[in-house]
Design an enzyme around this catalytic site. Structure first.
Site, mmCIF file in Angstrom:
data_model
loop_
_atom_site.group_PDB
_atom_site.id
_atom_site.type_symbol
_atom_site.label_atom_id
_atom_site.label_comp_id
_atom_site.label_asym_id
_atom_site.label_seq_id
_atom_site.Cartn_x
_atom_site.Cartn_y
_atom_site.Cartn_z
ATOM 1 N N HIS A 1 -1.074 0.921 7.575
ATOM 2 C CA HIS A 1 -1.617 0.930 6.217
ATOM 3 C C HIS A 1 -1.534 2.339 5.662
ATOM 4 O O HIS A 1 -1.648 3.324 6.403
ATOM 5 C CB HIS A 1 -3.072 0.447 6.260
ATOM 6 C CG HIS A 1 -3.738 0.434 4.924
ATOM 7 N ND1 HIS A 1 -3.318 -0.366 3.893
ATOM 8 C CD2 HIS A 1 -4.822 1.125 4.451
ATOM 9 C CE1 HIS A 1 -4.102 -0.179 2.844
ATOM 10 N NE2 HIS A 1 -5.014 0.728 3.158
ATOM 11 N N CYS B 1 0.832 -1.210 0.000
ATOM 12 C CA CYS B 1 0.000 0.000 0.000
ATOM 13 C C CYS B 1 0.863 1.256 0.000
ATOM 14 O O CYS B 1 0.443 2.303 -0.483
ATOM 15 C CB CYS B 1 -0.945 -0.004 1.194
ATOM 16 S SG CYS B 1 -0.131 -0.244 2.784
#
Length: 996
Positions: free
Chosen positions: A827, A454
């Protein structure tokens, strides 16, 4: 005597009169009498019991039978013979079409009087055969319950040997066809009692004959896995499973999941129907069996089954939390389904619309069960927030609903997620993700997460949304001797023209991956961005120049060509320059060094340096340096931080260099120069959009981006161990170091240094401070004295006379957000919008664009939220408030685009001219063909997947709509007492919906 009894029973006398006469007859029957008379009385009582049209008549028949069985055993045994019972069981009793329903009750009544008789064994043998035959005829739940009652009371009649196994299997078949035809609560309770009697008989048989268990379970699985039956088997089968010993679970599940004769469709049908069993109100251990089978399927990597079943059933399981009677089991199944479904956010996101209503319902119920479930549900929700961060717009209503509930710590969350994952090998699930049917409604394309990538996806999307950079990359010529830039061009082209909802950046990842990064581990997106830009820059330096084509087509003037031809694309788009000056505090000598940069790394000021006031402009007196005497050196440039400064005397106010500011928006028609008069101050913000701007302002004690930049540009005192070696003094001296921007980049990249090393824990920790982000930033850039009078009016600020600084305006383009508390975990996702010049067509190029159009554009340009494969519409409000709602989600890397101004006018003009002549970038032939072929391939894949999915879906068991439970729960107080689902009871409607 039989005639007398019949006349009394059939008479019209009141029941109390009849009862007195019947008493006399019964008392007389206790006396000795001949066999013929006994036979007649037995025939009459049998008739009354089996065909009596009132309960009173049947009660009299029963009472007479019991008297004769007790006082005349020999005659009773002769009457209650094998032939008579066979006739009853096979032909029934009574007129054709009106056969008695009480034959089994009658037999059960009579058996108690012949247990010790010589004919007992013959009767038991007959019944062992006949009950098996009866069960094979699929009797109603009521008749099945009567058989079970008979066999429970007289176990001698239970079939034996192979017939016993067959009897168990056929009994399970019967249960599979049970249906409750009434919605009345009394009828439902009666139905549940009947089912319990039948399943209780199975339990009794299995206790004495364990060898019958596995064949019975095999038959059960055959029923629930069948794809041929029009009607789904009854949920009453759940009552069977609860009596299977748990010690058999592992072996049973292992055999099922490793049986090659069971197809995927059959297995999916079976587990889907088992999950429906959570709505069975009286079952025990059902949730344990469901979870065990789900784990067994995960162990043999049947992920396609697990995914289909989870997505099709999770909402129904969730809806059962409304009902206290099944809540515990449903919550257990829901927890496993969510915690194991870690490869995608789909399952959790299906529940998002329903969570606030369920939480409200449970709070209203106010019971121990509801309180416990709320706490467990909140823990589960926070686990999902942690696992699938990056959806602030979707999560805000849910977070609001559970904000008053306990929040688990991160260790607990990691434990739950690690304990329940289907597999520790993330790549095993790669082929199942994403499951996106069509392109996002935004028209944008997502990027597939290849295993903690990510960090790369967020950077690529931010670079892609930098439209000037994207157009330049897409305009690259074929054979440009820049392999990494070519891969970026292909990736951008697919993001622009692919029909897929998300594409895989695998090829670009392998080409741009820093060699020191650990495969599969989370990385620092800022570190990756620096490495990527450096690689692209170095590659172009040794290859062809990207502006060669512009030179050949004479789109650039000779002056512009001379200024820009020696720069790489990375330098043109992201390159700026900074002058670092160090001044010896003894001899006042100043040494300076100019350096190029592609991003500014902004540290956080120490905690004791607070912001005064509520504005996002840091007061100069607080951020300003301690000024010293200027050198008597006439060669110093005007605009140097020391040429206008003097050492402050006691009580003197400090000097005021130009600070970094957020820009106030003006009313149409106001002066276009933010630095003229009071325009530079926040107090001048009076336009209708100012209220929106205030939402983005930081709270009193929080930081803002201008605070961090001002801190970055403020002088630093070099003393003690950090003394400066002055060449003039030829020794270490106290000194002051200051940084000044001398050239603002076209795209300004700011990295907020949130990660610092903690020597106590030997780990990098994260600074979670909220930092307000201005949508427009005013940056001071130092200009040479001969340039101060040259002004290119394209929306920039004119330099203050004699100051040497010019304000350059920047518009916010992208914000990369890190969710988590460590750089090694968490994330990344990003907010982005496309910022372009606002010069209307036909407007003379020597005039500045209207300020009104600029400021309207700031709020009219659509924001997007990029989170790996998912792309959604968003807003600047969401960008501003994300940390307020989710404290671990903090802005990390910011992209700003420079408005056309003095320093950037040449590049802006060149880009605008190229855009007018060429329009959208035209891709070379090979790239267009590759995109076209992939789009065709995608359509073929979609067609194939649709066929396969249709086959799977058609195999799923048909069940009532799960949302009936939610539709009934409208916080309607019209229901009384405890009959509403929220109150914990079950009215007739809700209870029936619960069981079925």
């Amino acid at each position: 005597m039989d005639k007398i009894l019949e006349a009394v029973v059939m008479s019209s006398y009141p029941n109390n009169v009849k009862q007195g006469l019947v008493r006399r007859v019964i008392e007389a029957a206790k006396q000795p009498m001949d066999s013929e008379q006994c036979w007649s009385m037995l025939e009459l009582s049998t008739k009354l019991y089996l065909t009596g049209d009132t309960k009173y008549k049947r009660e009299i028949g029963k009472e007479v039978l019991e008297v004769y069985g007790h006082y005349h055993p020999e005659e009773f045994e002769e009457f209650f013979n094998v032939r008579f019972l066979l006739s009853l069981l096979q032909e029934g009793y009574g007129p054709l079409g009106k056969r008695s329903h009480y034959v089994l009750d009658y037999i059960q009544l009579g058996l108690q009087f012949i247990l010790e008789s010589p004919s007992a064994n013959s009767i038991f043998s007959l019944l062992r055969i006949e009950v098996l035959r009866k069960v094979c005829e699929r009797p109603s739940p009521k008749q099945c319950a009567k058989i079970s009652k008979l066999l429970t009371q007289h176990p001698q009649c239970i079939p034996t040997g192979k017939h016993q196994v067959l009897f168990c299997q056929q009994l399970i078949r019967c249960i599979g066809q049970f249906q409750c035809v009434s919605e009345g609560e009394e009828d439902i309770m009666e139905f549940l009692e009947q089912v319990n009697k039948v399943s209780g008989l199975l339990q009794r048989i299995w206790r004495t004959q364990t060898s019958a268990i596995l064949p019975s379970l095999k038959e059960l699985f055959t029923i629930i896995s069948s794809t041929e039956e029009q009607e789904a088997p009854s949920n009453a089968l759940a009552s069977v499973v609860q009596f299977v010993p748990l010690e058999l679970m592992d072996g049973v599940i292992r055999n099922l999941t490793n049986d090659d004769s069971i197809t995927d469709v059959q297995m999916m049908t079976a587990i889907g129907r088992m999950i429906d069993w959570v709505s069975w109100p009286l079952g025990k251990n059902i949730d344990k069996w469901i979870i065990a089978l789900l784990k067994g399927l995960a162990a043999v990597k049947k992920f396609s089954i697990l995914i289909e079943v989870t997505l099709s059933k999770i909402e129904k399981v969730f809806s059962k939390l409304l009902h206290p009677i099944v809540r515990e089991g449903a919550l257990s199944v829901l927890q496993y389904m969510l915690l194991s479904f870690q490869h995608s956010h789909e399952a959790f996101h299906l529940l998002l619309p329903h969570i606030p209503r369920l939480v409200a319902s449970l709070k209203k119920e106010d019971s121990n069960s509801a309180t416990s479930s709320l706490e467990q549900l909140a823990e589960l929700i926070h686990c999902m927030f942690f696992r699938f961060s990056g959806f602030p717009d979707l999560y805000e209503p849910v977070l609001e609903a559970v904000k008053a509930l306990p929040i688990p710590n991160e260790d607990r969350i990691k434990h739950l997620l690690g304990q329940n994952a289907w597999t520790s090998q993330k790549n095993e699930l790669a082929c199942f993700y994403p499951r996106l049917a069509s392109k996002s409604e935004t028209g944008k394309i997502g990027l597939i997460n290849l295993g903690n990538t990510c960090y790369m996806n967020s950077i690529i999307q931010s670079l892609f949304m930098a439209s000037d950079f994207r157009h330049s990359v897409l305009n690259l010529t074929e054979g440009n001797s820049q392999p990494l830039m070519t891969k970026l061009q292909w990736l951008f082209a697919f993001l622009e023209h692919s029909q897929r909802p998300a594409i895989s950046p695998e090829s670009f990842l392998s080409a741009s991956w820093p060699p020191w990064f650990t495969p599969g581990a989370q990385q620092d997106c800022s570190e990756y961005l620096k490495y990527l830009l450096d690689r692209l820059h170095e590659e172009e330096k040794t290859g062809k120049r990207i502006y060669q084509k512009l030179k050949e087509s004479s789109l650039m003037s000779q002056a512009v060509e001379h200024h820009y031809l020696n720069k790489t694309l990375i330098e043109k788009m992201f390159g700026g320059k900074m002058m670092t000056k160090i001044r010896c505090l003894k001899c006042l000598n100043v040494s300076s060094r100019e350096e190029a940069f592609t991003d500014l790394s902004l540290a956080f000021p120490p905690p004791d340096r607070h912001v005064r006031g509520s504005t996002s402009v840091l007061p100069v007196e607080e951020i300003g340096p301690q000024f010293i005497e200027p050198p008597e050196n006439p060669s110093q440039l005007p605009g140097s931080p020391w040429t206008q400064r003097k050492a402050p005397m006691a009580g003197d106010p400090p000097a005021s260099p130009m600070p970094v500011e957020t820009l106030g928006f003006q009313e149409p028609g106001e002066a276009a120069h933010p630095l003229s008069g009071d325009a530079a101050g926040v107090d001048a913000v009076k336009d209708p959009l100012s209220a929106f701007g205030e939402q983005a302002c930081a709270p009193k004690d929080s930081r803002s981006v201008p605070d961090l930049i001002n801190y970055f540009l403020s002088p630093e005192r070099l003393t003690a161990e950090n003394k400066y070696h002055c060449e003039k003094c030829a020794s270490l001296q106290d000194a002051e170091k200051v940084a000044e921007l001398t050239e603002g980049p076209h795209y300004l990249i700011l990295t907020l240094l949130r990660f610092s090393f903690d020597p106590r824990t030997m780990k990098r920790k994260k600074i979670l401070d909220n930092v307000s982000i201005p949508v427009v930033l005013k940056l001071p850039v130092l200009v040479a004295p001969e340039e101060t009078e040259e002004v290119c009016w394209h929306g920039k600020d004119r330099a203050d006379p004699g100051s040497g600084f010019m304000s350059v305006l920047y518009d916010l383009c992208s914000v990369v957000v890190h969710s988590g508390i460590s750089s090694e975990s968490g994330h990344y996702y990003c907010y982005s919008r496309e910022c372009t010049d606002t010069v209307p067509q036909g407007q003379p190029r020597d005039r500045a664009p209207k300020q009104a159009s600029d400021k309207q554009l700031d709020f009219e340009i659509q924001w997007y939220l990029f989170n790996d494969t998912r792309v959604s519409f968003s807003s600047f409000e969401s960008v501003s408030n994300v940390t307020s709602f989710f404290p671990k989600d903090t802005a990390y890397v910011l992209f700003y685009r420079q408005r056309p101004g003095r320093q950037s006018c040449l590049l802006h003009e060149a880009l605008a001219e190229a855009g007018r002549l060429h329009g959208e970038p035209s891709l070379h032939k090979d790239l267009m063909e590759a995109i076209s072929k992939d789009n065709i391939l995608y359509l073929q894949e979609q067609e194939k997947e649709a066929r396969n999915r249709a086959a799977y879906i058609s195999a799923l068991p048909k069940s009532p709509l799960w949302w009936r439970d939610f539709d009934r729960d409208k916080d309607d107080d019209s229901s009384s007492g405890g009959c509403s689902p929220a109150a914990g009871g079950g009215g007739s409607g809700s209870f029936h919906g619960l069981v079925f």
